[in-house]
Design an enzyme around this catalytic site. Structure first.
Site, PDB file in Angstrom:
ATOM      1  CB  SER A 149      21.404 -19.482   7.895  1.00 24.93           C
ATOM      2  OG  SER A 149      21.769 -18.569   8.883  1.00 24.93           O
ATOM      3  CD  GLU A 167      18.440  -4.363  24.556  1.00 26.16           C
ATOM      4  OE1 GLU A 167      17.598  -3.471  24.760  1.00 26.16           O
ATOM      5  OE2 GLU A 167      19.072  -4.918  25.467  1.00 26.16           O
ATOM      6  CG  HIS A 191      20.789 -19.651  13.223  1.00 26.54           C
ATOM      7  ND1 HIS A 191      21.419 -20.864  13.316  1.00 26.54           N
ATOM      8  CD2 HIS A 191      21.249 -19.080  12.089  1.00 26.54           C
ATOM      9  CE1 HIS A 191      22.241 -21.003  12.278  1.00 26.54           C
ATOM     10  NE2 HIS A 191      22.142 -19.942  11.521  1.00 26.54           N
TER      11      HIS A 191
END
Length: 296
Positions: A149, A167, A191
């Protein structure tokens, strides 16, 4: 520049690795081993200098709950037979410049950087003696930098530290900064599948098409050695190559307006596929076009 002697293992994060902090994790071992049952943590041990006897330091600096995260990874590695697993929680830059932390970095065969906030990781460690020691070990020794991560996102020279998934293809929606600098000319997002971050990677690549975008799905990692990246784990790795972009509206639009891109190349890797960073070619291990071996 010479190829690093060390190895890099970057992991996209876990869908649900269960909790090793649970008292009944032996009973629920299938759930708890979900994260690495396809071999990511096992791969780290196998590739390390001394295998089960390697000194593994779990660096929890990125996390807001370092005690819990560190304890889980320690148990996970020990469950797989690792004998020398320690948790290294560096809270501030003064600690990262201390003799004690540099000594531990020098002794480590593997450093596992946990999830959390990659900006926290780079702002605390960047440019410290601890950071310099890791870079030198990675260049010159049989040493593994592993990150999941945030720890994965921070491994590259440039990293994404902010930007909403929805966005992300609006100009200016993603923010990048310098990472820890173990690998050049790539940018890593994590992720990736579950959180729908493909647009973030598209924008990072169109901003500088020399950069190879790497999107790591959950339960998935890349093993990088000698400029070859091999997919490990059960999910997908998305590669975004901007070298052949023909056109974009990037410099003609205002902040917040949608970006157009013509001819962006996307590759999808799964377990055991490999991508050569020198030749920029992908080899699919289980290709349907491989010749079927004939019985003799």
């Amino acid at each position: 520049m010479m190829k690093p002697v060390g190895k890099l293992i970057v992991i996209g994060g876990a869908v649900n690795k269960g909790s090793f902090a649970e008292t009944d994790y032996d009973q629920n071992i299938e759930k708890n081993l979900n994260f690495f049952e396809r071999g990511i943590l096992r791969k780290i041990i196998n590739e390390s200098k001394l295998k089960e006897d390697s000194v593994i330091e779990i660096v929890t600096t990125a996390s807001q709950i370092p005690q819990i995260v560190g304890s889980e990874y320690k148990k996970a590695f020990e469950f797989l037979g690792a004998k020398n697993v320690n948790v290294l929680d560096i809270h501030n830059r003064e600690e990262a410049n201390s003799d004690a932390m540099v000594a531990r970095a020098n002794t480590a065969d593997v450093m596992m950087f946990t999830g959390g906030d990659q900006l926290r990781l780079t702002s605390i460690l960047g440019g410290t003696r601890f950071h310099d020691t890791i870079l030198l070990k990675y260049q010159e020794q049989d040493f593994i930098y592993s990150g999941t991560s945030a720890g994965a996102a921070a491994a590259s020279e440039n990293m994404i530290y902010q930007g909403s998934s929805s966005e992300a293809l609006l100009k200016g929606e993603i923010k990048t900064t310098q990472g820890l600098g173990l690998i050049d000319n790539v940018i890593i997002d994590t992720h990736f599948v579950q959180r729908g971050r493909i647009g973030r990677l598209f924008q990072a690549v169109v901003n500088n098409p020399r950069t190879l975008g790497i999107g790591l799905g959950e339960d998935t990692g890349l093993f990088i050695h000698n400029d070859v990246m091999t997919a490990v784990g059960s999910g997908l790795v998305i590669l975004v190559d901007g070298r052949f972009i023909k056109d974009t509206n990037l410099t003609n639009i205002n902040l917040g307006e949608p970006i157009s891109i013509d001819n962006l190349t996307v590759h999808v890797m799964s377990m055991n596929d490999h991508y050569d960073l020198t030749t920029k070619t992908l080899t699919i291990e289980n290709s349907q076009f491989n010749p079927i071996p004939q019985d003799k």
